[in-house]
Design an enzyme around this catalytic site. Sequence first.
Site, short mmCIF file in Angstrom:
data_model
loop_
_atom_site.label_atom_id
_atom_site.label_comp_id
_atom_site.label_asym_id
_atom_site.label_seq_id
_atom_site.Cartn_x
_atom_site.Cartn_y
_atom_site.Cartn_z
N ASP A 36 0.89 -1.20 -0.12
CA ASP A 36 0.09 0.05 0.21
C ASP A 36 0.79 1.37 -0.23
O ASP A 36 1.83 1.43 0.41
CB ASP A 36 -0.96 0.02 1.02
CG ASP A 36 -2.10 0.74 1.02
OD1 ASP A 36 -1.71 1.87 0.48
OD2 ASP A 36 -3.30 0.94 1.47
N THR A 72 -6.98 4.27 -1.23
CA THR A 72 -6.81 2.99 -1.01
C THR A 72 -8.11 1.85 -1.60
O THR A 72 -7.72 1.07 -2.60
CB THR A 72 -6.63 2.50 0.23
OG1 THR A 72 -5.47 3.40 0.81
CG2 THR A 72 -6.41 1.01 0.55
N ASP A 191 2.23 2.93 3.25
CA ASP A 191 1.32 3.92 3.32
C ASP A 191 1.04 4.41 4.69
O ASP A 191 1.20 5.61 4.91
CB ASP A 191 0.05 3.20 2.97
CG ASP A 191 -1.19 4.37 2.98
OD1 ASP A 191 -1.25 5.01 2.10
OD2 ASP A 191 -1.90 4.09 4.02
N HIS A 195 2.16 8.34 5.82
CA HIS A 195 1.18 9.13 6.18
C HIS A 195 1.85 10.01 7.58
O HIS A 195 1.54 10.98 7.59
CB HIS A 195 -0.35 8.55 6.71
CG HIS A 195 -1.08 8.39 5.56
ND1 HIS A 195 -1.70 9.34 4.76
CD2 HIS A 195 -1.50 7.13 4.96
CE1 HIS A 195 -2.44 8.68 3.82
NE2 HIS A 195 -2.55 7.38 4.05
N ASP A 238 -1.77 0.87 -4.87
CA ASP A 238 -2.88 1.34 -5.26
C ASP A 238 -2.55 3.02 -5.35
O ASP A 238 -3.39 3.56 -6.23
CB ASP A 238 -3.85 1.55 -4.03
CG ASP A 238 -3.23 1.70 -2.69
OD1 ASP A 238 -1.83 1.90 -2.44
OD2 ASP A 238 -3.78 1.72 -1.50
N HIS A 239 -1.49 3.59 -4.94
CA HIS A 239 -1.23 4.96 -5.23
C HIS A 239 -0.01 5.31 -4.30
O HIS A 239 0.76 4.45 -3.90
CB HIS A 239 -2.30 5.91 -4.37
CG HIS A 239 -2.45 5.41 -3.00
ND1 HIS A 239 -1.50 5.79 -1.92
CD2 HIS A 239 -3.53 4.51 -2.14
CE1 HIS A 239 -1.95 5.22 -0.93
NE2 HIS A 239 -3.02 4.49 -0.87
N HIS A 339 -2.63 11.19 0.12
CA HIS A 339 -2.78 10.93 -1.46
C HIS A 339 -4.30 10.93 -1.69
O HIS A 339 -5.14 11.17 -0.70
CB HIS A 339 -2.22 9.39 -1.73
CG HIS A 339 -3.07 8.42 -0.56
ND1 HIS A 339 -4.13 7.86 -0.67
CD2 HIS A 339 -2.33 8.12 0.58
CE1 HIS A 339 -4.51 6.81 0.16
NE2 HIS A 339 -3.43 7.06 1.01
ZN LIG Z 1 -3.72 2.91 0.15
#
Ligand SMILES: [Zn+2]
Length: 477
Positions: A36, A72, A191, A195, A238-239, A339
């Site tokens: 992620d 996500t 991820d 963050h 995912d990103h 994101h």
């Molecule tokens: Zn994500």
Amino acid sequence: MTSKFIWVAFILATLTLSITFSLQPDEQKVLLVSFDGFRWDYLYRVPTPHFHYVMKNGVHVKQVTNIFITKTYPNHYTLVTGLFAENHGIVANDMFDSILNKSFSLDTMNIYDSEFWEEATPIWITNQRAGHTSGAAMWPGTDVKIHQSFPTHYMLYNESVSFEDRVAKIIEWFTSKEPINLGLLYWEDPDDMGHTLGPDSPLMGPVISDIDNKLGYLIQMLKKAKLWNTLNLIITSDHGMTQCSEERVIELDQYLDKDHYVLIDQSPVAAILPKEGKFDDVYEALAHAHPNMTVYKKEEIPERWHYKYNSRIQPIIAVADEGWYILQNKSDDFMLGNHGYDNMLAEMHPIFLAHGPAFRKNFTREAMNSTDLYPLLCHLLNIPAMPHNGSLGNVQDLLSSAAPRALPYTQSTTLLHGSVKPGEYEQEESYAYFIGVSLGSVIVIVFFIIFVKHLIRSQMPALPDMQAEIVQPLLQA
Ligand SMILES: [Zn+2]
Ligand SMILES: *[C@@H]1O[C@H](CO)[C@@H](O)[C@H](O)[C@H]1NC(C)=O
Ligand SMILES: *[C@@H]1O[C@H](CO)[C@@H](O)[C@H](O)[C@H]1NC(C)=O
Ligand SMILES: *[C@@H]1O[C@H](CO)[C@@H](O)[C@H](O)[C@H]1NC(C)=O
Ligand SMILES: *[C@@H]1O[C@H](CO)[C@@H](O)[C@H](O)[C@H]1NC(C)=O
Ligand SMILES: *[C@@H]1O[C@H](CO)[C@@H](O)[C@H](O)[C@H]1NC(C)=O
Ligand SMILES: *[C@@H]1O[C@H](CO)[C@@H](O)[C@H](O)[C@H]1NC(C)=O
Ligand SMILES: *[C@@H]1O[C@H](CO)[C@@H](O)[C@H](O)[C@H]1NC(C)=O
């Protein structure tokens, strides 16, 4: 006596040949892995030898355009359906459906209502309908009942379960008596740390190194289970992630009366549901509120986002510029990395790498759309694709030109022992397969000739006796 010996030899030879052939899969095995929030350029931040090992021996796509919103759940559902958010229905991590009068929230893990997922059919269900089995280790949505089904094997979502334990399950399912052909593996980082720290933090280096070690562990386990050369491993995300700052916060409370709307989703795409009769007030107050926030009425949302035609998309959305943060009140939760922004922005783009018999080696492609993964997966699994927004043609050049369904596949253990140089043992496997087929064929042909000769010379006179033996029991009955 001699005829019995010939029969045994013939059967043995036939077995050798048929085993060599039966080891070839009818369809390819696929393991889809998502780390992620793994931004495309994290690969170059710190040494990532395991990712580079996969790239050198497989394929790599530099820029993957994911879908808007770059969050996500919407993107994970796109990877397994090939649909844009407006088509698969998971339009955000936090949603309200005005027709169902129901809410969905990743924040509170209120994500188990089947109705939110059933505008699409994820690949594990299509795979199972085609008679195969799937296994999922915490991929988003895989522990939700969708169209009355779960994956054949799955784990209940629990973020405390270690990467090693998830890998162990995947290996167990791929090597069981009824092996899965599709595995899905999910991991929460980088991820989570992205963050917390913000992607620009130097502390992200060790986080990325740790993910590289996790990939190394996965490769090691796949090799140990003799799966490395036979399954197609796809590593994606995912990103990406972008750096935020408390200097770049847009506070809705400064422009709007809290009683005039409900904030369904926060930042960077605020989903705003005005209360009865308050649409114009809310829109007017927000439209020109801040230079780094673009406000759209639902019907004005740009076509290129494919983010309009769904009742879960709210009447007004406000989209922040890259690195800007929308909060209702400045005291609300703020994170240094985020994101969800425009999917054209490079920092929102994830990685894409693949390795396996179906893929070319040491091949790099500049770009792809994340919607193209789904038809690629269906092709590899040899299952029919549901209607989707991708195109296999766009990514077909990732596949090895040698017919993907007829690639070397042997269970040879001795050849694999202690091999370290990847290119080397892949060739050894091809040789083993070639030798197996050739030897088997020669033995079968030789024994067939001997057998026919023998049959003509010595068995012919015996035939009437054999018939008599067969007929006898019938007569006795
Ligand atoms: Zn994500
Ligand atoms: C929607 O659901 C809420 C409870 O979650 C209920 O209070 C409300 O009356 C429902 N609205 C409609 C239109 O059914
Ligand atoms: C989640 O996994 C951890 C670690 O395996 C375990 O200790 C915990 O009990 C699990 N939680 C639930 C709700 O199953
Ligand atoms: C924020 O808005 C200002 C003024 O329009 C603009 O110059 C700047 O580029 C914007 N920031 C971003 C990240 O787009
Ligand atoms: C923002 O939140 C703080 C703390 O909860 C509160 O005191 C303040 O009144 C809020 N601001 C507005 C504009 O509602
Ligand atoms: C991989 O490809 C690059 C460029 O296409 C080339 O320079 C390199 O030598 C290749 N490496 C291997 C191991 O084939
Ligand atoms: C991505 O999709 C768009 C729209 O269908 C298309 O124009 C574009 O060529 C695709 N990009 C790639 C790299 O295939
Ligand atoms: C995406 O695919 C769905 C299903 O086939 C279709 O209904 C929709 O029109 C497609 N969207 C676009 C923009 O082509």
